[in-house]
Design a protein around this motif. Sequence first.
Motif, PDB file in Angstrom:
ATOM      1  N   ALA A   4       0.827  -1.112  -0.237  1.00 48.58           N
ATOM      2  CA  ALA A   4       0.091  -0.139   0.372  1.00 48.58           C
ATOM      3  C   ALA A   4       0.686   1.384  -0.003  1.00 48.58           C
ATOM      4  N   ARG A   5       0.619   2.468  -0.927  1.00 48.40           N
ATOM      5  CA  ARG A   5       1.460   3.575  -0.789  1.00 48.40           C
ATOM      6  C   ARG A   5       0.921   4.422   0.538  1.00 48.40           C
ATOM      7  N   LEU A   6      -0.307   4.164   0.976  1.00 49.27           N
ATOM      8  CA  LEU A   6      -0.953   5.017   2.115  1.00 49.27           C
ATOM      9  C   LEU A   6      -0.903   3.398   3.540  1.00 49.27           C
ATOM     10  N   ILE A   7      -0.364   3.785   4.693  1.00 48.93           N
ATOM     11  CA  ILE A   7      -0.936   2.994   6.091  1.00 48.93           C
ATOM     12  C   ILE A   7      -1.214   3.873   7.257  1.00 48.93           C
ATOM     13  N   VAL A   8      -2.676   3.604   7.695  1.00 45.81           N
ATOM     14  CA  VAL A   8      -3.316   4.333   8.941  1.00 45.81           C
ATOM     15  C   VAL A   8      -3.102   3.676   9.477  1.00 45.81           C
ATOM     16  N   ILE A  37      -8.257   5.964  -1.688  1.00 48.98           N
ATOM     17  CA  ILE A  37      -6.873   5.785  -2.301  1.00 48.98           C
ATOM     18  C   ILE A  37      -5.854   4.298  -1.282  1.00 48.98           C
ATOM     19  N   ALA A  38      -7.166   4.334  -1.358  1.00 49.77           N
ATOM     20  CA  ALA A  38      -7.293   2.464  -1.367  1.00 49.77           C
ATOM     21  C   ALA A  38      -5.535   2.284  -0.007  1.00 49.77           C
ATOM     22  N   PRO A  39      -5.929   2.208   1.365  1.00 54.81           N
ATOM     23  CA  PRO A  39      -4.891   2.405   2.690  1.00 54.81           C
ATOM     24  C   PRO A  39      -5.256   1.138   2.753  1.00 54.81           C
ATOM     25  N   ILE A  40      -4.280   0.767   3.491  1.00 51.39           N
ATOM     26  CA  ILE A  40      -4.095  -0.030   4.782  1.00 51.39           C
ATOM     27  C   ILE A  40      -4.196  -0.354   6.102  1.00 51.39           C
ATOM     28  N   LEU A  41      -5.294  -0.297   6.562  1.00 49.74           N
ATOM     29  CA  LEU A  41      -5.563  -0.114   8.212  1.00 49.74           C
ATOM     30  C   LEU A  41      -4.886  -1.066   9.336  1.00 49.74           C
ATOM     31  N   LEU A  42      -3.625  -0.225   9.936  1.00 50.15           N
ATOM     32  CA  LEU A  42      -3.044  -1.286  10.963  1.00 50.15           C
ATOM     33  C   LEU A  42      -4.369  -0.758  12.403  1.00 50.15           C
ATOM     34  N   SER A  43      -4.347  -2.052  12.395  1.00 48.78           N
ATOM     35  CA  SER A  43      -5.411  -2.179  13.718  1.00 48.78           C
ATOM     36  C   SER A  43      -5.361  -3.553  14.110  1.00 48.78           C
ATOM     37  N   SER A  44      -5.995  -3.582  15.507  1.00 56.51           N
ATOM     38  CA  SER A  44      -6.400  -4.493  16.582  1.00 56.51           C
ATOM     39  C   SER A  44      -8.195  -5.278  15.028  1.00 56.51           C
TER      40      SER A  44
END
Length: 368
Positions: A10-14, A40-47
């Motif tokens: 992913a270009r963007l991670i959140v 913008i197709a992010p990947i979410l860093l989440s639990s």
Amino acid sequence: MINKENISYARLIVNLSNVLFKSTGISNYTKNVFPYLKSIAPILLSSEVHAGFESYLIPDNLTSEQGTKGHLNRLIWTQFQLPKIYRKLKSKLLFSPIPEAPLFSNCFSVVMVHDFIPLRFPKRFSPLTPYHLYYVPQVLNQSKHIICNSQSTAEDIVRFCHIPSNKITPILLAYDSNHFRPVIDERFNTRFPYFLYIGRHDPYKNISRLISAFANVPSNLECQLWLAGPSDNRYTPRLKEQIQELGLTNQVKFLDYVPYDDLPKIISGAIALVFPSLWEGFGLPVIEAMACGTPVITSNLSSLPEVAGDAAILIDPYNVAEITDAMQAIANDAGLRSHLSQLGLQRATQFSWEKTGKATVEVLKSFL
């Protein structure tokens, strides 16, 4: 969901490591903004996994639910694990809804700043003071860009962190227009008209002056003051002592925490929201009250004039007599209440999470 055998890039991670996804200020901001990032197709860093998004699962012990240990875990994780994830996902940009990002790494970041209240009103021995004094300025200096929630907060970033203003974009917050609207509920159609305050009991919220001001409102107006917000053993007992000393025990009610579903009802039933805070990054109760058609009395300091515009009575929060005069005017004048109600409803239409979300996307896209 991403696993080791099926890695997406992913270009963007959140970074959602701090988010509880319940009704807290930062979590409320995050859950309302990140749906607009889909374009913008992010990947979410989440639990946890979020429908419609690709998620990279991270530990679930990094939030305030674990107290100080949770915050410390998150700072360590941010410094040492987040850069590895950034490289693993071949990211170009990290977006964080709080001012946290890896230091001394090759991670490009855009971060969100909500306020600098811990520096304006420092508490002795509070870990938030060194956090804002030493860690946050380093994060902001290393970030590619900074988003904040008001022009007032932007000015604080310049003041406290010496960041050039062209590196900062203020984007005003919003409210849930499906939830906050005029509501009639017989439980709050009381015999006595009531003024309402919503928020914590910290000294900078200025409740002590609010109580003093209310004590000077003529008793023949038969008004009450309702204080909605969680009790705090550090501050609430002194407020209760003040109320007793002023002989207001029967006129001032502590409501403690009010469930989210009940907020529009209790706001709509008030003759005015009185929010004389000494400083706010944004001040959500003001716009939520306006959306409910409730007149607003609030401070002429910090972000509050940005939020209220010309649709509220602005007072000097350090001047008890000004607060009293505003409350008395509201209680006495039905025409004034109706006028402020209409102005507030019109003002509230200028705020939406769609507007906030799309403006945030435009900032992020410029760095992708």
